[in-house]
Design a protein around this motif. Structure first.
Motif, PDB file in Angstrom:
ATOM      1  N   ALA A  88      27.260  43.438  38.122  1.00  0.00           N
ATOM      2  CA  ALA A  88      26.989  42.115  37.548  1.00  0.00           C
ATOM      3  C   ALA A  88      28.254  41.339  37.197  1.00  0.00           C
ATOM      4  O   ALA A  88      28.228  40.105  37.134  1.00  0.00           O
ATOM      5  N   GLY A  89      29.361  42.043  36.964  1.00  0.00           N
ATOM      6  CA  GLY A  89      30.596  41.355  36.589  1.00  0.00           C
ATOM      7  C   GLY A  89      31.623  41.243  37.697  1.00  0.00           C
ATOM      8  O   GLY A  89      32.731  40.758  37.459  1.00  0.00           O
ATOM      9  N   THR A  90      31.273  41.649  38.910  1.00  0.00           N
ATOM     10  CA  THR A  90      32.273  41.620  39.987  1.00  0.00           C
ATOM     11  C   THR A  90      32.744  40.201  40.273  1.00  0.00           C
ATOM     12  O   THR A  90      33.895  39.995  40.681  1.00  0.00           O
ATOM     13  N   ASN A  95      39.895  37.950  42.875  1.00  0.00           N
ATOM     14  CA  ASN A  95      41.144  38.313  43.547  1.00  0.00           C
ATOM     15  C   ASN A  95      41.405  39.811  43.547  1.00  0.00           C
ATOM     16  O   ASN A  95      42.394  40.276  44.132  1.00  0.00           O
ATOM     17  N   ALA A  96      40.535  40.583  42.891  1.00  0.00           N
ATOM     18  CA  ALA A  96      40.684  42.035  42.883  1.00  0.00           C
ATOM     19  C   ALA A  96      40.033  42.622  44.129  1.00  0.00           C
ATOM     20  O   ALA A  96      39.016  42.109  44.609  1.00  0.00           O
ATOM     21  N   THR A  97      40.599  43.680  44.656  1.00  0.00           N
ATOM     22  CA  THR A  97      39.944  44.369  45.762  1.00  0.00           C
ATOM     23  C   THR A  97      38.701  45.080  45.223  1.00  0.00           C
ATOM     24  O   THR A  97      38.682  45.572  44.096  1.00  0.00           O
ATOM     25  N   CYS A  98      37.653  45.128  46.033  1.00  0.00           N
ATOM     26  CA  CYS A  98      36.378  45.713  45.621  1.00  0.00           C
ATOM     27  C   CYS A  98      36.106  46.934  46.490  1.00  0.00           C
ATOM     28  O   CYS A  98      36.085  46.830  47.729  1.00  0.00           O
ATOM     29  N   HIS A  99      35.899  48.091  45.851  1.00  0.00           N
ATOM     30  CA  HIS A  99      35.766  49.359  46.567  1.00  0.00           C
ATOM     31  C   HIS A  99      34.416  50.001  46.260  1.00  0.00           C
ATOM     32  O   HIS A  99      34.053  50.163  45.086  1.00  0.00           O
ATOM     33  N   ALA A 100      33.689  50.395  47.309  1.00  0.00           N
ATOM     34  CA  ALA A 100      32.423  51.112  47.171  1.00  0.00           C
ATOM     35  C   ALA A 100      32.393  52.239  48.189  1.00  0.00           C
ATOM     36  O   ALA A 100      33.040  52.157  49.240  1.00  0.00           O
ATOM     37  N   GLY A 107      25.636  47.332  50.569  1.00  0.00           N
ATOM     38  CA  GLY A 107      24.942  46.647  49.494  1.00  0.00           C
ATOM     39  C   GLY A 107      25.745  45.540  48.852  1.00  0.00           C
ATOM     40  O   GLY A 107      25.175  44.660  48.190  1.00  0.00           O
ATOM     41  N   MET A 108      27.074  45.556  49.026  1.00  0.00           N
ATOM     42  CA  MET A 108      27.900  44.477  48.493  1.00  0.00           C
ATOM     43  C   MET A 108      28.118  43.353  49.492  1.00  0.00           C
ATOM     44  O   MET A 108      28.601  42.289  49.111  1.00  0.00           O
ATOM     45  N   THR A 109      27.779  43.574  50.745  1.00  0.00           N
ATOM     46  CA  THR A 109      28.056  42.549  51.761  1.00  0.00           C
ATOM     47  C   THR A 109      27.015  41.451  51.784  1.00  0.00           C
ATOM     48  O   THR A 109      27.288  40.344  52.241  1.00  0.00           O
ATOM     49  N   SER A 110      25.806  41.750  51.302  1.00  0.00           N
ATOM     50  CA  SER A 110      24.739  40.747  51.280  1.00  0.00           C
ATOM     51  C   SER A 110      23.649  41.199  50.331  1.00  0.00           C
ATOM     52  O   SER A 110      23.496  42.397  50.055  1.00  0.00           O
ATOM     53  N   ILE A 111      22.869  40.237  49.859  1.00  0.00           N
ATOM     54  CA  ILE A 111      21.767  40.609  48.964  1.00  0.00           C
ATOM     55  C   ILE A 111      20.706  41.398  49.709  1.00  0.00           C
ATOM     56  O   ILE A 111      20.054  42.281  49.141  1.00  0.00           O
ATOM     57  N   GLU A 112      20.532  41.130  50.997  1.00  0.00           N
ATOM     58  CA  GLU A 112      19.566  41.897  51.780  1.00  0.00           C
ATOM     59  C   GLU A 112      20.014  43.351  51.903  1.00  0.00           C
ATOM     60  O   GLU A 112      19.194  44.275  51.879  1.00  0.00           O
ATOM     61  N   GLY A 113      21.328  43.554  52.031  1.00  0.00           N
ATOM     62  CA  GLY A 113      21.845  44.908  52.074  1.00  0.00           C
ATOM     63  C   GLY A 113      21.555  45.663  50.788  1.00  0.00           C
ATOM     64  O   GLY A 113      21.171  46.835  50.814  1.00  0.00           O
ATOM     65  N   MET A 114      21.711  44.980  49.642  1.00  0.00           N
ATOM     66  CA  MET A 114      21.407  45.627  48.378  1.00  0.00           C
ATOM     67  C   MET A 114      19.917  45.936  48.266  1.00  0.00           C
ATOM     68  O   MET A 114      19.520  47.031  47.823  1.00  0.00           O
ATOM     69  N   PHE A 138      24.778  38.149  41.179  1.00  0.00           N
ATOM     70  CA  PHE A 138      25.290  38.799  42.385  1.00  0.00           C
ATOM     71  C   PHE A 138      25.969  37.796  43.314  1.00  0.00           C
ATOM     72  O   PHE A 138      25.419  36.747  43.646  1.00  0.00           O
ATOM     73  N   GLU A 139      27.180  38.144  43.720  1.00  0.00           N
ATOM     74  CA  GLU A 139      27.897  37.410  44.750  1.00  0.00           C
ATOM     75  C   GLU A 139      28.356  38.405  45.798  1.00  0.00           C
ATOM     76  O   GLU A 139      29.042  39.386  45.464  1.00  0.00           O
ATOM     77  N   PRO A 140      27.978  38.209  47.066  1.00  0.00           N
ATOM     78  CA  PRO A 140      28.367  39.181  48.099  1.00  0.00           C
ATOM     79  C   PRO A 140      29.871  39.244  48.274  1.00  0.00           C
ATOM     80  O   PRO A 140      30.584  38.266  48.044  1.00  0.00           O
ATOM     81  N   ARG A 141      30.339  40.405  48.681  1.00  0.00           N
ATOM     82  CA  ARG A 141      31.762  40.621  48.945  1.00  0.00           C
ATOM     83  C   ARG A 141      31.908  41.140  50.368  1.00  0.00           C
ATOM     84  O   ARG A 141      31.815  42.345  50.628  1.00  0.00           O
ATOM     85  N   ALA A 142      32.106  40.200  51.282  1.00  0.00           N
ATOM     86  CA  ALA A 142      32.309  40.597  52.675  1.00  0.00           C
ATOM     87  C   ALA A 142      33.572  41.427  52.844  1.00  0.00           C
ATOM     88  O   ALA A 142      33.723  42.152  53.825  1.00  0.00           O
TER      89      ALA A 142
END
Length: 323
Positions: A88-90, A95-100, A107-114, A138-142
């Motif tokens: 919820a806070g991503t 500007n931070a790198t996002c790691h999953a 699940g972070m690339t699109s809401i449909e993925g989640m 939620f904001e996707p992170r491509a």
């Protein structure tokens, strides 16, 4: 665990106004950001890890949103898994790198993925999509970066090792955080994500959940040596490995409890609808489409194993215990 939350504000600003003063605790290079009611859903307990070179935040949740304006500069986001309450806070750290983990990163690339991770369908899928977007921001992170089991993030004097612990989701991961204290002793801290250690027990009711993976993950955690353990929800900080092991076994035993109750229930023939209606995960009388889906998936995993082991048979679309 997923739960559709009603009557919550849809703005960051009003969330900040509604939140009480939230507890924090510093522990070596770590700062625990406790959520409302010790991280009771939809809130959680996030973690800031500060090294000499980089700063990471683990599972930025609604409690992080409530603290916006008081947050440190963050170089990376580490996600234990991709569920709405953990991300919820991503959006506060563009500007931070996002790691999953590689198994959950979609699940972070699109809401449909989640939504595919949950496996909701029909009206429930559409309803929860709105909840994720408006109540969890939620904001996707491509640009999400996939990590693997055993990957080590070196923050400078502090290391974070990804320990893949699937079951809750395919990619669920615990993090082992290590540093050397002033006496030259290596300290160990484990972030447990949604291995919550609650009386409710393990949650494996989503499309990407797996009962037997969960059991293997819990067995693995018994082998990990650390002093501190932090759950995202409910229990919070545990400050003794001995206490952790007792809590872990109690948590694991809920799997046996559900299975024993299931076996007792099917001593006479029962359909899957009978089993779903009876409720083995949730309390009897708990209603709703979501609870139905969770019961069906969870008990389906137990039944698949019991049939495979010859302890249960299928007759005329009913399950019956082999006595």
């Amino acid at each position: 665990m997923v739960d559709v939350v009603a009557d919550k504000t849809a703005s960051d600003e009003s969330l900040v106004l509604e939140e009480p003063v939230l507890e924090e605790r510093a522990l070596g290079p770590l700062t625990i950001l406790f959520g409302k009611e010790n991280g009771k859903y939809p809130h959680g307990n996030s973690l800031v890890i500060t090294g000499t070179d980089k700063t990471a935040i683990v599972d930025p949740c609604l409690g992080v949103v409530a603290r916006k304006g008081q947050l440190p500069e963050v170089d990376m986001i580490l996600l234990s898994h991709v569920h709405e309450d953990h991300v919820a806070g991503t959006h506060l750290f563009p500007n931070a790198t996002c790691h999953a983990h590689e198994a959950d990163a979609i699940g972070m690339t699109s809401i449909e993925g989640m939504l595919d991770i949950y496996g909701f369908d029909g009206p429930l899928r559409n309803e929860f999509k709105v909840t994720i977007e408006t109540e969890f921001f939620f904001e996707p992170r491509a640009d999400v970066i996939a990590y693997k089991d055993g990957e080590v993030f070196d923050l400078g004097g502090v290391t974070v090792t990804a320990m893949h612990t699937p079951g809750h989701t395919r990619g669920h991961t615990c993090f082992l955080i290590e540093w050397v204290n002033e006496q030259g002793v290596v300290e160990g801290f484990v972030y447990l994500g949604d291995i919550e250690l609650t009386g409710f027990g393990p949650y494996y009711g989503d499309a990407w959940s797996n009962l037997e993976d969960f059991e293997r993950s819990l067995a693995f955690l018994k082998t990990v040596d650390a002093q501190w353990w932090l759950t995202f929800h409910h229990k919070g900080l545990i400050e003794s490995r001995a206490e952790f092991l007792v809590m872990l076994e109690s948590f694991r035993s809920m799997i046996d409890f559900r299975e024993d109750n299931l076996l007792s229930f099917i001593e006479r023939p029962r359909t899957m609808d009978d089993i779903v209606e009876h409720r083995f995960v949730y309390r009897p009388g708990t209603g709703g489409t979501m609870a139905d889906q969770v019961e069906r998936r969870s008990m389906g995993m137990h039944l698949e194993r019991l049939v495979r082991d010859g302890r249960v048979e299928m007759k005329d679309d009913c399950y019956i215990r082999v006595l």
